[in-house]
Structures are given as C-alpha cells and as structure tokens.
Design a protein around this motif. Sequence first.
Motif, mmCIF file in Angstrom:
data_model
loop_
_atom_site.group_PDB
_atom_site.id
_atom_site.type_symbol
_atom_site.label_atom_id
_atom_site.label_comp_id
_atom_site.label_asym_id
_atom_site.label_seq_id
_atom_site.Cartn_x
_atom_site.Cartn_y
_atom_site.Cartn_z
ATOM 1 N N GLY A 1 17.757 73.039 48.044
ATOM 2 C CA GLY A 1 16.549 73.266 48.834
ATOM 3 C C GLY A 1 15.893 74.600 48.565
ATOM 4 O O GLY A 1 14.672 74.754 48.694
ATOM 5 N N LEU A 2 16.712 75.587 48.193
ATOM 6 C CA LEU A 2 16.163 76.908 47.891
ATOM 7 C C LEU A 2 15.068 76.829 46.845
ATOM 8 O O LEU A 2 14.037 77.511 46.942
ATOM 9 C CB LEU A 2 17.295 77.815 47.413
ATOM 10 N N LYS B 1 13.098 74.426 46.191
ATOM 11 C CA LYS B 1 11.852 73.874 46.732
ATOM 12 C C LYS B 1 11.040 74.972 47.410
ATOM 13 O O LYS B 1 9.819 75.022 47.291
ATOM 14 C CB LYS B 1 12.161 72.758 47.739
ATOM 15 N N SER B 2 11.759 75.842 48.110
ATOM 16 C CA SER B 2 11.054 76.956 48.751
ATOM 17 C C SER B 2 10.451 77.898 47.725
ATOM 18 O O SER B 2 9.346 78.408 47.912
ATOM 19 C CB SER B 2 12.005 77.734 49.659
ATOM 20 N N ASP C 1 7.973 79.174 54.612
ATOM 21 C CA ASP C 1 9.428 79.029 54.547
ATOM 22 C C ASP C 1 9.979 79.908 53.436
ATOM 23 O O ASP C 1 10.327 79.448 52.360
ATOM 24 C CB ASP C 1 9.793 77.559 54.329
ATOM 25 N N ASN C 2 10.061 81.191 53.747
ATOM 26 C CA ASN C 2 10.446 82.187 52.757
ATOM 27 C C ASN C 2 11.916 82.556 52.936
ATOM 28 O O ASN C 2 12.294 83.187 53.928
ATOM 29 C CB ASN C 2 9.548 83.423 52.929
ATOM 30 N N PRO C 3 12.758 82.143 51.983
ATOM 31 C CA PRO C 3 14.202 82.363 52.167
ATOM 32 C C PRO C 3 14.578 83.851 52.206
ATOM 33 O O PRO C 3 15.595 84.196 52.795
ATOM 34 C CB PRO C 3 14.833 81.678 50.946
ATOM 35 N N ARG D 1 12.546 86.488 53.397
ATOM 36 C CA ARG D 1 12.181 87.003 54.718
ATOM 37 C C ARG D 1 13.135 86.446 55.780
ATOM 38 O O ARG D 1 13.468 87.133 56.745
ATOM 39 C CB ARG D 1 10.735 86.620 55.060
ATOM 40 N N ALA D 2 13.558 85.200 55.602
ATOM 41 C CA ALA D 2 14.479 84.600 56.572
ATOM 42 C C ALA D 2 15.825 85.311 56.579
ATOM 43 O O ALA D 2 16.609 85.170 57.509
ATOM 44 C CB ALA D 2 14.665 83.112 56.281
ATOM 45 N N LEU D 3 16.112 86.066 55.528
ATOM 46 C CA LEU D 3 17.337 86.864 55.506
ATOM 47 C C LEU D 3 17.034 88.326 55.816
ATOM 48 O O LEU D 3 17.867 89.210 55.570
ATOM 49 C CB LEU D 3 18.034 86.732 54.150
#
Lengths: 625, 625
Positions: B185-186, B188-189, B202-204, B206-208
């Motif tokens: 899925g990463l 795809k983001s 859906d920014n992986p 920033r989500a971290l």
Amino acid sequence: MGKLLDSIDSPQDLKVLSLEELNQLADEIRQLLIRFCRRHGGHLGSNLATIEPIIALHYVFDMPHDHLIFDVSHQAYTHKILTGRRRAYTDPEHHEDLSGFTSPKESPYDDFMLGHTGTSIGLACGMAAQRDATGGKANIIAFIGDGSLSSGPAFEGLNWAAEQGGNLIIVVNDNEMSIAENHGGLYKSLAALRASGGRSSDNPFRALGLDYRYVEKGNRIEDLIEAFRQVKDTDHPVVVHIHTRKGLGLGQGSQRQIGPTSITQSDGQTSHMTPLPDLPAEGPVEANHWQDGLDSLGRLPNSRKTYGRMAMQALEARFPQEPGLVVISPATPLSNGIDPDFRQRAGNHYRDVGIAESHAIAYAAGIAKAGGTPVVATSATFFQRAYDQIEQEMALNGSAVTLLVFSTGVAKTDATHSGAADMVMMRGIPGLTCLAPTSGTEFLDMLAWATGPARQPVVIRVPGERTLATERAGKPIATSDPTTGGEPWDHYRILQEGKTVALLALGDALPLGRDLADSLERSTGLKPTLVDPHRYDSLDEQTLDTLTGSHSLVVTIEDGQLDGGWGQAVAAYYGPSQVHTLAFGAAKEFNDRVPKTTLLERYGMTVPAMTRAISDALTDEASWI
Amino acid sequence: MGKLLDSIDSPQDLKVLSLEELNQLADEIRQLLIRFCRRHGGHLGSNLATIEPIIALHYVFDMPHDHLIFDVSHQAYTHKILTGRRRAYTDPEHHEDLSGFTSPKESPYDDFMLGHTGTSIGLACGMAAQRDATGGKANIIAFIGDGSLSSGPAFEGLNWAAEQGGNLIIVVNDNEMSIAENHGGLYKSLAALRASGGRSSDNPFRALGLDYRYVEKGNRIEDLIEAFRQVKDTDHPVVVHIHTRKGLGLGQGSQRQIGPTSITQSDGQTSHMTPLPDLPAEGPVEANHWQDGLDSLGRLPNSRKTYGRMAMQALEARFPQEPGLVVISPATPLSNGIDPDFRQRAGNHYRDVGIAESHAIAYAAGIAKAGGTPVVATSATFFQRAYDQIEQEMALNGSAVTLLVFSTGVAKTDATHSGAADMVMMRGIPGLTCLAPTSGTEFLDMLAWATGPARQPVVIRVPGERTLATERAGKPIATSDPTTGGEPWDHYRILQEGKTVALLALGDALPLGRDLADSLERSTGLKPTLVDPHRYDSLDEQTLDTLTGSHSLVVTIEDGQLDGGWGQAVAAYYGPSQVHTLAFGAAKEFNDRVPKTTLLERYGMTVPAMTRAISDALTDEASWI
C-alpha cells in the motif's frame, strides 16, 4: 465468582446475552483478572484494557470459523476465559495450567503460539490468502496494539494487506502506551487521530492504502459491537482503531463513565505508571507491563535485575565525562534492572526505541560509527529479532556496539521466550567477541572493557541465577584479577589444577562445574582440572593444547543449547587428537514452561548424572587401552 | 572519456561547475555507467536514476563532514565516481577494484559497508544522535529507495526519526519501482503523492510525524539543488521525496526533456521491464535489477537459476490441483530462476511481497496454518533477515513452510551477501528439518516431500555449482532412489563402502568428497567409505555408530562455516569414543569478493591439502598405539 461468567463455556454462550449482561460479564472478568494477577502475576494492565473489545469480538464474530489472531498474544486473557479456559483463572489450583500466551495446544480458538511482536498482520494475511485461494468465507482478524504496531514486521504486514485485498480486519488496540512507553512518530499520529475522533489528516493506515474506522470509546461494548458489525464480512482490509485504557479499573485518578458500568481509572495521558498500592510490585507497576504475583513478595531481585542495575550504575558514573555513552533498550527496560529512576537521571544517555530491535542495532551502529559508545540491553529472545543487523551493521562493520544479553540459559520460560539458544546464535556470527562473565566483578570489568578500549563489537551474556546464588552465599568462584581488567579475555582461567579430567564450565555453568569437580573428587578420588573459559566465540587453543598432556577427557558444560554451541567446537578441536570429550548442554528443542529441574535432569546436567557419565567415559577409555 | 569527468577527483571539484557543466557531467557519467555495466555488469537501472541526485547532493552538502548513507548502497556508483574512485569505472583493467556497495575500506566518503535493506535511516539517526550529544553541526543524510522503503527496519527508522528530532535528511528516491516490482500500500501512496505533486493527503511520511518535501523532476539537477539547499542545516528531520526514472537514458520509449539534456527513456508507469536489446542479458533486464556483463554472454545458467527453474517447473505442474500451493519471493525472483514467464502463468500461486523477509515468513506461516503449502525462495543472506520469524512463526509453530535457500556456500561474493553461514543459522533453530540434496533429482524429491506429506517446517539448501558441474558432465554422484522418494532423509546414504577412513561430504561438498576418496585411494592405497549425509539439522546416529566398528577416522566436509556447523556436531558425537574426527569447512570470517579458489586453499579444502591432512592424522593415530 459472578454468576454470568460461570455460564460461559464457549463464545456461543455470549451470543444470547443482553448488553446489560455483557457489561456485567466484563465487570466479572475485570475483578477476576485483578484477583488472578494479584496472586499469580501476569500482564494485568494490558488485559484490563482488552476485556470489552474481546467480548465484543466474540459476540459479533464466529470463532473458530472466523479467526482471531492476537499480536504477541499477551493481552488475550479474556479470550481464554471466554473459550472454555476460565478455570485456570478462577481456581488457584489451576493458575499454572495455561500459558500466558495463545497456544493451539490449549484450544482450537488459538491459531498460533506467539510471544514476539508484530507478526499478527502477516499471519492474518496468510490465512486470508489461503481462504481466498480455496473459496472460504471466514473473517480473519488481527488484534494488535500495546506498542506492537511500531515494529518492523507489523509495518510490513500493514503494507502488504492493502495490496492483497479481500477480507481482513485489523483491530488496532490503542491504549495510549506500550509496555513501557510508546516511541516514535506513529504514536503522535495515533494521538492526533484520537484527538480528532479519527479524522486527522495524517493517518498512517490510510497512507498505507487501508480503509479505516475509529472507535473513541474502546471499552464501551455497544460501540464496539456496532463497529465490528459494520466491518464483519468486509470485502477489503480495514483497520478498526479502538481507543482503550490500559489498566482500566485499577488505581487512583478520576472516575469516568465507560459504558453503563462505572469504573475507576487512572487519568492523564502523560502518566505512564498506574500505581497499584495494594498489589505487590517494585514500586509502581511499569505501565502495568507485568504484575508480580503474591509469591514474589519479599523475594530478592533476580539476576537480571541485580546485574542490570549494577551495569547501569557503573555506566551512569561515566555519563558526565562521556557524552556519547548511551544505553539503548528496545522496550521492557525494567525487567533488566533499567529502573525508571535511572532512566530519569540518564536523560539522553538512555534511549528506549520501542519494540524495534532491528532499529536498535542499526541505531547503535550509527552512534558507534560517529564515535559514541552504545550499549544495547534486552533479553536473549529479543536479540534474535535483530539477527541481520547484528550480522551486517554491527559485526561486519566492526561497530563498537556492546550487547548485554539478559534472561539466558536453561530455565522455565514460555516457549516463545527461551534464552537457551542465544550463544549458538551469537557465536555463529563472525566478528563478535562473545563473553560469559562468571561474577559480578568480572561482568563489570568486561563491560568497562567493551565500552572502553575495545572499540569493537562485543556481546556480554549477563550472569544468571547460579552465579548470583554463589555471590549471595558469599562463595563467589572467580573474580576478575584487577590487573587483567583491561584484557580481552582470550585466555581461559584455570581455577583448579588437576589431571586426567578437565572440566570447562562456561559462564553461569561454572558453579555447576565446581560442584561437579567436588563430586568427582569425592566419588573417584580424582581431582579434576577446573577451567573458566569466560568466552564462547572462539577457543583458547593454547590452553586446550596444554591440557592435552595430562588429561584424557575434556568435559564442557554450557548453560544453553549444545548443538551449534561452544562445547561442540571444543570437541571438534580435539577431534583428531587423543583427548576424548564429553559435552553437556541443553537439547535443541522447544520447551513451554517446563521446570528448570526437569530440564536439567532431562539433559543429564545434574551433578550425579554428570559424575556418572564421566566415570563411565573413563571406564570406556580404560577398556580401549 | 568526457573532459569534465577527468577533472573530478573529489566533490570539491564539483562545486565550481556551472549548471550546464553539471548537466554535462551527468551525461558523461550516464554514458560511463552504461559502458561499465555492459562490460562488467552491475545495478545499471537504479544507478542511472541516481546520477543527478548524487551530483546535487555532493554539490550542496560538504561530504565527508556531512554524511551521506546509502541504503543497500547498490545505487551509489555516481557517489563513488565523484569521490576519487572513477578509475574503477573508466579503466577496464580496474573494473574489479571496487565493491558494488559502499565500503569504508575504499573511501572516507563511505561510512558503512551495506548490502541489505532498510537500515540507512537507523544508522543516520545514530550518527545524528552522536552529533547532537557532542555539539556537532554536520548534516546527516540517508538515501533510500528502489524498493527499500517498505522493509520493516526502514519503517522502524522513520518512526524513530520523528521522535529523535534534530537535523536529519531522508532522501526518498522514488523511481516507481523496486528491484523487481514494488509491493504494498505504501507504493500506492507514493504514486498518489507523485500524481498530486506531493500534495495528496495520505502521506506516509507526515503520518509518521516527519516534515516532507516533494521534487517532481528528480533527475533535474537545478530542482534538486534547490530542494537540497532548502533542507541543508535543517533543525528537524525532513523527507525529500524525489521522483526519478529507473534506467534513465536506456532503451526505447518516448523522448522527454529532463533538465537541459535530452535523453531517451522508457515510458509508462506500468512497464516494469526496460528492454536492453544491445546488452547481454537473459531477455529483458528485470527492472534493471542487474545488468550482466559481456563476459556472461553464452555462459550457461548458474546453479541458482538452473535448480530454481527446475523447482518452479515441478511446482507449476501441481498448481491446477493445489489451490494453496504458493511460491513466495521477497523480491529478486529472477536471480533464483523464478522467471517472469513463470510468474505470469502462476497468477496467485506466486507472490512477491517485496523486500520484506520477516513478512514473507509470517505470511507463509499463516498460509500453512490455514492448510496451504507455501514455499519461500530467496538467497541465504536474506533469510537471516527473518531469523525471528523462522524461529517463532515457522519452527515453534510447526508451520508447514518450505524454505528454498539459494546462493549458498564458499564463493566469491560481496561480504554483505555471503552464503557461508546459512547452515549454521538454520541448524541452530529447533524444529527445522534441514536438507542438503546432492542432485537435481534428489532436490525435486525433497521438494515434493516437503510440500507434500511432510506438513512440517523444512529447509532445503539448493544444490550449488559443484553439483551442477557433475550433472552437466554426465557424472552425477547420487540420485534419490525413487522408492525412497517419500522419506524424510533421516538416514545417511553410503555411496562407497571402505574402511579406516569415512568421508561424510554434505550437500554440494559431495563432489569434493568423491574426488578426495579417489585421491586417498590413489595415494595411500586405502579405500575410504564415502557417505552422503544429505541432512544437516540432526545426526543419523545409527550410521555413525555403524562406522565406529571399522573406521578410526571420520572426516566431515561441508560447504559452509565450520564453527557451529554440522561437522562439529559429528565431532562432538564421537567425542567420548575411539573414533577420531577431522572437520573441513569455512572459517568464521567475513570475506569481500575473495575468489573461491583462494578461500578453498585458505581453508585447506583442496583435494591435495585434505589428502595430506588425512594422511597426517592417520600417521598420528598410528604413533599413539
């Protein structure tokens, strides 16, 4: 016992209950868990948070047709109680019947024996893939949280889930804390999701391509039932993020209405300690990681805590002068004597990177490369999670990282937490100096060397219970000679000169070796040579050659797995020579909470059995001449 | 050679160049890399994508005061060329001088020797932590991408970076594909971020908890310079996501203007293959993972590809009848004979989970638990990344997972990719049946058993070059007896009955054992017994006992590390007996691209050296009587 719980023999019995009854059941289980953990010990805090979620899961889904896989599986007590195993919690006579983790040997409701972190999603993906390949319809549910989510395997699983597609439900149990504390940016995003009712934009699950739902009241059964009903039979992977309270029902703090039942709970997101004044514990239970049982009252600290504290004290004294001296613990620090007070005083000299062992080693290698002095401390069983980084980033790169390996040797442990094979694993990797101190003094000398002049990869196996017992009894066997404190321990230490038989007893097996030497002398009149090898990655060939002259039998004793171990290396060294060898150690096998005495008997590692074996070997030798 | 490149002896020489000159330099390096890889072989595609980013990094930052850490470090060729090592690329006489990876032995610009995935961020965090502890100011840069980002350690590092704070720059080289393909899925983001110019929600990263910047034209030097200048001396961790083109400058497809220089590139995000018609390769180079050199033209497939294809063919025949039979490859399938055509035909019977070995094993354990039959295939060196899952999810749980271990044994490899210690690692884990077939037929029989009646954890060490050579020469040594095809190979096979000396030659060492047997008979007149043990997790004690009667010396030969290995277990078994032993195998050491013949000589594993050693041992024995 509450009446309701008595009637629950399987999850089927749940399905006829009213909401009021479900809440009553939760209350009964909560009281039961507190009673059970007070007496027996256990993962109290995390299990108190998962009572309602597990009740709701079993209410909505149809296990074992549907599958519920608990990550680590330390927070599955309610699951066990609901699936026909409640007697082990209600009846003190049966408290020892069950594993603290899930186990297919116990129940068809448990798919896996798990005790390490982060694999529930991968396992669930696999079960879902097989279901889809064979046209099945079951719901596959992974239940993860309590600090597990930030481990690498969990992320790999999340990342794959989105690609795989199909039914898969990932319940993220967000109790606001890990076993000790949560660490990392992920937990900030979870906090933002909690604060926004699941709506904040930086959503790590959506960023991995997953559908997402949020349940703010994660200990409110009706909310959980509604959320789980919505995702039941989903045709795609979905994360259900539930906000629960670790230690719910315990301790001081504000009263808060959680569902229809009023329960006391600790308050404040900043508090990572839940004081449990009426339960035995070393001060406050650390985030309720583990509640000691009543039988631990008045017990002296074990070897892990004793030697761990000793090590931290020695390092702390150097912090003011050495800015780069850092202790790194991938979670569970307290078990290894890394106390909250020390952590507080240490400041940046202490880092808990969370349950992320791979990162802990890479991080340490980076610090070492830049000139710092990192010490990574955790249990033997958890170091195996960083095998690749120990081999590549640490050993191959010659990084000046020191590993302190706790909880080693033949012992009664869960099968998932064995410390029997750490020496085999570490000594298989080139470039590691592996030390096995045989006293507290030597342990500190080795630590000083490893974090001082060595500037190379060093593994120190923290002394165990046998060593601690001899030291407490005022009968320590060997202490480092202060004049050799700076040496790399590449020569064995001969503790007693004898002949014919030489006993080489490694690390925590040395007290056993001494007792064996005494027994042999008593029973055969023969005074054996007693040797403390205190290093297990390589052989002191000079000493081994010296022994050849006056010894026909060299006996190795190690407190760990024989196959692949140091004793076999000694045997191979003597292979072409006239010297015979006999190696004592643990079998290569899994053991689940088997008492230590049973294991030692099974392995022939008692003084009488070893005495007999040596006598027999000598008799055989005599017959060949 | 282009004139500009001739003048670049260190990154300092870059800093005086104009943008036009930097572009010219990039063009010269691109032509050089194509020439170099055509002749020598190498990671062509990924390195073509990183020319401009590396030029810009060295232009903006001040290495080695600042630190640039390449994940895996397979895409660092331009870095090497710019840091005083260009001769190894320009001069065919020196093509073999350098490692394909970074190496502190080569240059002060390389901090680590790396070849496995995902640790650059952890290493960078460590270097940054030590910098901050000592008041330093250097920029610490991790350069990661080409499929590495979805590995667990990378995620653990990203998660920690946000918590640590301070200067840290993570360059995510997003070339739209991994070594073979991206999975999860990463990705795809990342695609959504590319499509939105870095603005999708859906920014992986920033989500971290990380700061984030996007550079759409990741091969346009001026854009890169601007982006890197903006983050230079940042006071907090920041991700710079750059969109590059794998294989840029190669192959067909549309023309696109990338910066001032016009270059040809392959087009289309769906194409994972870049055809290279004028370069030698087995069909199209798989996403440019690896470009074979000219010297490979006309060469027969190696043992990995040969036996890998054989295995896939055997499994494929069963796919229609066995929906749960699944081959799982954590990336790099082609190296092991898992060809694109097979993958295409296999459909869901083949899964590439990306560079996520931990997940591959957990996933396989889940499939097995649900009744499926997973086969996980990768190199020996990569299985160590899943040690914990092999021990816990696979072995402890008794999961019916089969591992095919490729690229094993004493060989000329990068130090990061050694296959010498896999047997030591696997046999140290309880509960694994570890097989070492000595022919293609036996390999298939073992695979059929492991994926058929066994329903238990099995490890199969794929036969190597010695076995393949004997089979190609029409002189196979041993083939499975068809009548025993269903057996678990728990009895050694005696190939030649002799006396006094027994040669036990494991797996790919068997041809060496046969040659040794012939040599011994010729030189001493003594006909030794020759045994094919074909299993290395346990001992066939019955056969070992039988040998005792008529043999005084048992010799073990294994194609891997001696210490911790099977030969030492044999030595320990005979330890108390009259039988002497002699064990041949590899030293416990790291070797970086040392020729196989050099290694075998060093280990005394040539027929003359072994013949001598055995004769000497027999002479010693005689002298003792």
